[in-house]
Design an enzyme around this catalytic site. Structure first.
Site, mmCIF file in Angstrom:
data_model
loop_
_atom_site.group_PDB
_atom_site.id
_atom_site.type_symbol
_atom_site.label_atom_id
_atom_site.label_comp_id
_atom_site.label_asym_id
_atom_site.label_seq_id
_atom_site.Cartn_x
_atom_site.Cartn_y
_atom_site.Cartn_z
ATOM 1 N N GLY A 1 33.080 60.705 76.527
ATOM 2 C CA GLY A 1 34.288 61.415 76.129
ATOM 3 C C GLY A 1 34.278 61.698 74.645
ATOM 4 N N CYS A 2 35.442 61.810 74.049
ATOM 5 C CA CYS A 2 35.564 62.147 72.630
ATOM 6 C C CYS A 2 34.778 61.186 71.753
ATOM 7 C CB CYS A 2 37.034 62.133 72.231
ATOM 8 S SG CYS A 2 37.299 62.379 70.461
ATOM 9 N N PHE A 3 33.886 61.731 70.926
ATOM 10 C CA PHE A 3 33.077 60.842 70.096
ATOM 11 C C PHE A 3 33.869 60.172 68.985
ATOM 12 C CE2 PHE A 3 31.013 65.004 68.271
ATOM 13 C CZ PHE A 3 32.217 65.421 67.723
ATOM 14 N N TRP A 4 35.044 60.690 68.656
ATOM 15 C CA TRP A 4 35.894 59.974 67.706
ATOM 16 C C TRP A 4 36.224 58.589 68.244
ATOM 17 C CZ3 TRP A 4 40.143 64.290 66.930
ATOM 18 C CH2 TRP A 4 39.567 65.392 66.277
ATOM 19 N N CYS A 5 36.575 58.537 69.529
ATOM 20 C CA CYS A 5 36.924 57.268 70.170
ATOM 21 C C CYS A 5 35.711 56.356 70.279
ATOM 22 C CB CYS A 5 37.494 57.523 71.562
ATOM 23 S SG CYS A 5 38.894 58.669 71.640
#
Length: 212
Positions: free
Chosen positions: A43-47
């Site tokens: 999923g989101c690479f920020w997370c």
């Protein structure tokens, strides 16, 4: 322009847009002496970056793109879900302090591997779940982990995580790196990234850094 949609607890919708300015480059997959690397898409690479950076033994995490074929992918290109790439993280770690097997455990503990082309509010193939391997031993570890999770019915639905050989990793644009740390008041971070991280901390049984 790619839009991330964040659903907060009060069920309101928050839109956060990101322009993909700047260039990307392919990173070497040869770690420095005493280090090892692992790549995951969840999923989101920020997370994902924020999660893996909290694990003891991890020395650095880089946000980027892997799993596709297009040369020099950008955030905007990957967001079209036509390049084959997924938002991914390259994890540098000390194998004397944390094993690849343990990082696979972190991977499955920090996202939902049963949702096809979706993770939380983010949808599309660029958000799919992928565990990349560099050799036969790593491939075996991933498959055995999935087998164990399935046998013990850890997830109510079937695991759809892809298992792929690691062939390349492109570093994402500068503003994506350490995004959660640099943007704690961002609406997406507050509504998605941090709640996901807190859930991970409650369920993960391994060692986390004291400042996490």
């Amino acid at each position: 322009m790619k839009t991330k949609i964040a659903f907060c607890s009060l069920l309101f919708v928050l839109l956060t847009s990101c322009n993909s300015n700047g260039q990307t480059k392919k990173l070497s997959l040869q770690p420095k002496p005493g280090q090892a690397i692992a790549v995951f898409a969840e999923g989101c690479f920020w997370c994902s970056e924020h999660v893996f950076e909290s694990v003891v033994g991890v020395t650095e995490v880089v946000s980027g793109y892997s799993g596709g074929k297009t040369k020099n992918p950008t955030y905007k290109m990957v967001g079209t879900n036509t390049t084959g790439y997924a938002e991914s993280v390259l994890v540098y770690y000390d194998p004397k302090k944390v094993s690849y097997s343990e990082l696979v455990t972190v991977f499955f503990a920090s996202h939902d591997p049963t949702t096809l082309n979706r993770q939380g509010p983010d949808s599309g193939s660029s958000y799919r779940s992928i565990a990349f391997y560099r050799n036969a031993e790593e491939e075996k570890i991933i498959k055995e982990k999935i087998k164990s999770l399935t046998k013990n019915n850890v997830f109510p639905d079937g695991i759809v995580t892809e298992i792929k050989p690691l062939s390349e990793f492109y570093i994402a644009e500068d503003y994506h790196q350490d995004y959660v740390k640099k943007n704690p008041n961002d609406r997406y971070v507050e509504g998605v990234s941090l709640p996901r991280y807190e859930l991970f901390k409650k369920t993960y049984k391994g060692k986390l850094k004291s400042n996490s």
